[in-house]
Design a protein around this motif. Structure first.
Motif, mmCIF file in Angstrom:
data_model
loop_
_atom_site.group_PDB
_atom_site.id
_atom_site.type_symbol
_atom_site.label_atom_id
_atom_site.label_comp_id
_atom_site.label_asym_id
_atom_site.label_seq_id
_atom_site.Cartn_x
_atom_site.Cartn_y
_atom_site.Cartn_z
ATOM 1 N N UNK A 46 0.907 -1.215 0.020
ATOM 2 C CA UNK A 46 -0.081 0.284 -0.073
ATOM 3 C C UNK A 46 1.059 1.201 0.045
ATOM 4 N N UNK A 47 0.263 2.113 -0.783
ATOM 5 C CA UNK A 47 1.158 3.420 -0.597
ATOM 6 C C UNK A 47 -0.074 4.689 -0.306
ATOM 7 N N UNK A 48 0.142 5.168 0.907
ATOM 8 C CA UNK A 48 -0.973 6.124 1.346
ATOM 9 C C UNK A 48 -1.177 7.532 0.443
ATOM 10 N N UNK A 49 -0.086 7.927 -0.271
ATOM 11 C CA UNK A 49 -0.223 9.075 -1.062
ATOM 12 C C UNK A 49 0.873 9.133 -1.871
ATOM 13 N N UNK A 50 0.535 9.483 -3.019
ATOM 14 C CA UNK A 50 1.285 9.408 -4.129
ATOM 15 C C UNK A 50 1.344 10.777 -5.039
ATOM 16 N N UNK A 51 2.421 10.988 -5.607
ATOM 17 C CA UNK A 51 2.463 12.135 -6.710
ATOM 18 C C UNK A 51 2.533 11.627 -8.045
ATOM 19 N N UNK A 52 2.830 12.413 -9.288
ATOM 20 C CA UNK A 52 2.832 11.933 -10.542
ATOM 21 C C UNK A 52 4.074 11.708 -11.092
ATOM 22 N N UNK A 53 5.038 11.003 -10.242
ATOM 23 C CA UNK A 53 6.256 10.792 -10.645
ATOM 24 C C UNK A 53 6.211 10.065 -12.050
ATOM 25 N N UNK A 54 7.090 10.543 -13.128
ATOM 26 C CA UNK A 54 7.171 9.961 -14.353
ATOM 27 C C UNK A 54 7.718 8.473 -14.340
ATOM 28 N N UNK A 187 -0.368 -16.419 -9.995
ATOM 29 C CA UNK A 187 -1.737 -16.932 -10.400
ATOM 30 C C UNK A 187 -2.863 -15.743 -10.388
ATOM 31 N N UNK A 188 -2.566 -14.607 -9.808
ATOM 32 C CA UNK A 188 -3.250 -13.357 -10.263
ATOM 33 C C UNK A 188 -2.769 -12.249 -9.095
ATOM 34 N N UNK A 189 -3.689 -11.169 -9.028
ATOM 35 C CA UNK A 189 -3.238 -10.100 -8.295
ATOM 36 C C UNK A 189 -4.562 -9.137 -8.229
ATOM 37 N N UNK A 190 -4.287 -8.254 -7.508
ATOM 38 C CA UNK A 190 -5.422 -7.408 -7.361
ATOM 39 C C UNK A 190 -5.148 -5.856 -6.868
ATOM 40 N N UNK A 191 -5.746 -4.827 -7.197
ATOM 41 C CA UNK A 191 -5.086 -3.270 -6.841
ATOM 42 C C UNK A 191 -6.544 -2.630 -6.809
ATOM 43 N N UNK A 192 -6.392 -1.493 -5.960
ATOM 44 C CA UNK A 192 -7.487 -0.677 -5.741
ATOM 45 C C UNK A 192 -6.812 0.934 -5.559
ATOM 46 N N UNK A 199 -5.391 6.302 -11.864
ATOM 47 C CA UNK A 199 -4.308 5.696 -11.935
ATOM 48 C C UNK A 199 -4.073 4.533 -12.586
ATOM 49 N N UNK A 200 -2.853 4.318 -13.271
ATOM 50 C CA UNK A 200 -2.468 3.161 -13.796
ATOM 51 C C UNK A 200 -1.741 2.391 -12.776
ATOM 52 N N UNK A 201 -1.871 1.201 -12.416
ATOM 53 C CA UNK A 201 -1.230 0.346 -11.781
ATOM 54 C C UNK A 201 -0.643 -0.842 -12.342
ATOM 55 N N UNK A 202 0.669 -1.118 -12.032
ATOM 56 C CA UNK A 202 1.192 -2.066 -13.068
ATOM 57 C C UNK A 202 2.043 -3.222 -12.191
ATOM 58 N N UNK A 249 2.597 2.452 -9.387
ATOM 59 C CA UNK A 249 1.634 2.829 -9.954
ATOM 60 C C UNK A 249 1.871 4.207 -10.575
ATOM 61 N N UNK A 250 1.070 4.540 -11.595
ATOM 62 C CA UNK A 250 1.107 5.941 -12.134
ATOM 63 C C UNK A 250 -0.129 6.901 -12.261
ATOM 64 N N UNK A 251 -0.169 7.701 -11.089
ATOM 65 C CA UNK A 251 -1.520 8.441 -10.979
ATOM 66 C C UNK A 251 -1.289 9.874 -11.895
ATOM 67 N N UNK A 252 -2.723 10.250 -12.388
ATOM 68 C CA UNK A 252 -2.470 11.410 -13.409
ATOM 69 C C UNK A 252 -2.615 12.710 -12.597
ATOM 70 N N UNK A 253 -2.846 12.469 -11.086
ATOM 71 C CA UNK A 253 -2.925 13.686 -10.162
ATOM 72 C C UNK A 253 -2.406 13.386 -8.723
ATOM 73 N N UNK A 254 -1.985 14.302 -8.199
ATOM 74 C CA UNK A 254 -1.125 14.271 -6.837
ATOM 75 C C UNK A 254 -2.264 13.677 -5.778
ATOM 76 N N UNK A 255 -1.603 13.236 -5.066
ATOM 77 C CA UNK A 255 -2.473 12.846 -3.527
ATOM 78 C C UNK A 255 -3.375 11.489 -3.854
ATOM 79 N N UNK A 256 -2.810 10.579 -4.859
ATOM 80 C CA UNK A 256 -3.501 9.478 -5.039
ATOM 81 C C UNK A 256 -3.114 8.265 -3.894
ATOM 82 N N UNK A 257 -4.018 7.407 -3.666
ATOM 83 C CA UNK A 257 -3.655 6.380 -2.650
ATOM 84 C C UNK A 257 -3.999 5.154 -3.427
ATOM 85 N N UNK A 258 -3.205 3.984 -3.273
ATOM 86 C CA UNK A 258 -3.269 2.740 -3.858
ATOM 87 C C UNK A 258 -2.921 1.606 -2.997
#
Length: 271
Positions: A46-54, A187-192, A199-202, A249-258
């Motif tokens: 988990x990452x509580x807060x994210x920026x838009x790091x390229x 086998x698989x994975x999950x994201x939120x 946010x693109x989560x890879x 993760x690649x958020x399009x805006x600051x302060x995303x959480x995943x």
């Protein structure tokens, strides 16, 4: 009791019945140790807060956007907390940690370490190649860490490889290295995403088509989310020994959480 193992998607519940001849889910059989040479490998992050790091941001609670890789020859690591109460000496927070790691040969090992609050303590092994998991096995009355507990290169406290965040008792770092002599079948994975930030989560690992590419985290799957969960995403990928799996993760805006999780079957060579 005769048990029939059934193929099927991961995380099926047990099929009805526990009598002789009852059908069981394959992943459950692996988890119970009923299939020799196979075990479950999994992770949560988990990452509580994210920026838009390229270059994307790894899903962990640390300050750095990318978790560094230790030297392949291994390093000596230390642990420390930001709070004096995370100590083996009658502390109210975390007191003792168990660390799952790979040694310089790439073999899976486990060690324990008693915390000493804000005073660094060295891990006993001196050639740690990768830290796969960290969790508290002894805590005080608070039951969780009173501060941020970091695992880092002994000679550089800014080079953090894993951590337990304040208020937790286990690492929320989804990065894992596949041990030597093993293959991981993902086998698989999950994201939120929780903050309504697209946010693109890879899902990524340092290999491609069975070839190992150290430090090149190739994409294995991607999901775009905005204040929603993906649900369980089946994904069958063969990950070779010494490859590192992680989620970024690649958020399009600051302060995303995943947040994220993944699961697979670890197969011992020759089994």
């Amino acid at each position: 009791m005769t048990v029939t193992v059934m193929d099927g998607p991961p995380r099926n519940t047990y099929l009805a019945g526990v009598a002789a001849g009852a059908a069981r889910d394959y992943m459950a059989e692996v988890a119970e140790g009923n299939i020799p040479g196979r075990s479950i490998m999994s992770a949560i992050g988990a990452r509580p807060i994210m920026g838009t790091t390229a270059t994307g941001e790894d899903l962990w609670p640390g300050t750095a956007t990318t978790i560094p890789l230790p030297a392949s020859a291994g390093e000596q690591l230390s642990v420390v907390s930001t709070d004096v109460q995370d100590t083996a000496t009658a502390g109210t927070g975390a007191r003792r940690l168990r660390v799952h790691y790979l040694d310089s040969a790439g073999d899976a090992q486990v060690t324990t370490v008693d915390l000493d609050g804000t005073t660094p303590v060295d891990l006993l092994p001196t050639h740690v190649r990768y830290v796969n998991d960290v969790y508290a096995v002894l805590s005080g009355t608070n039951g969780v860490a009173e501060g941020n507990i970091t695992v880092y290169r002994k000679t550089d406290a800014t080079r953090i490889y894993n951590m337990i965040a304040l208020g937790g008792n286990k690492s929320l770092v989804p990065n894992r290295m596949v041990p030597l002599g093993h293959t991981l079948i993902l086998a698989g994975w999950h994201a939120a995403e929780a903050k309504n930030k697209l946010c693109d989560i890879k899902l990524r690992s340092t290999d491609m088509y069975g070839d190992l590419w150290p430090a090149a985290f190739c994409f294995k799957d991607v999901v775009s989310l905005q204040k929603q969960a993906s649900g369980w995403l089946p994904r069958r990928v063969k990950i070779p020994a010494l490859s590192v799996i992680k989620v970024s993760a690649w958020p399009t805006e600051d302060e995303g959480s995943a947040s994220c999780s993944w699961e697979g079957v670890l197969i011992e060579d020759g089994s």
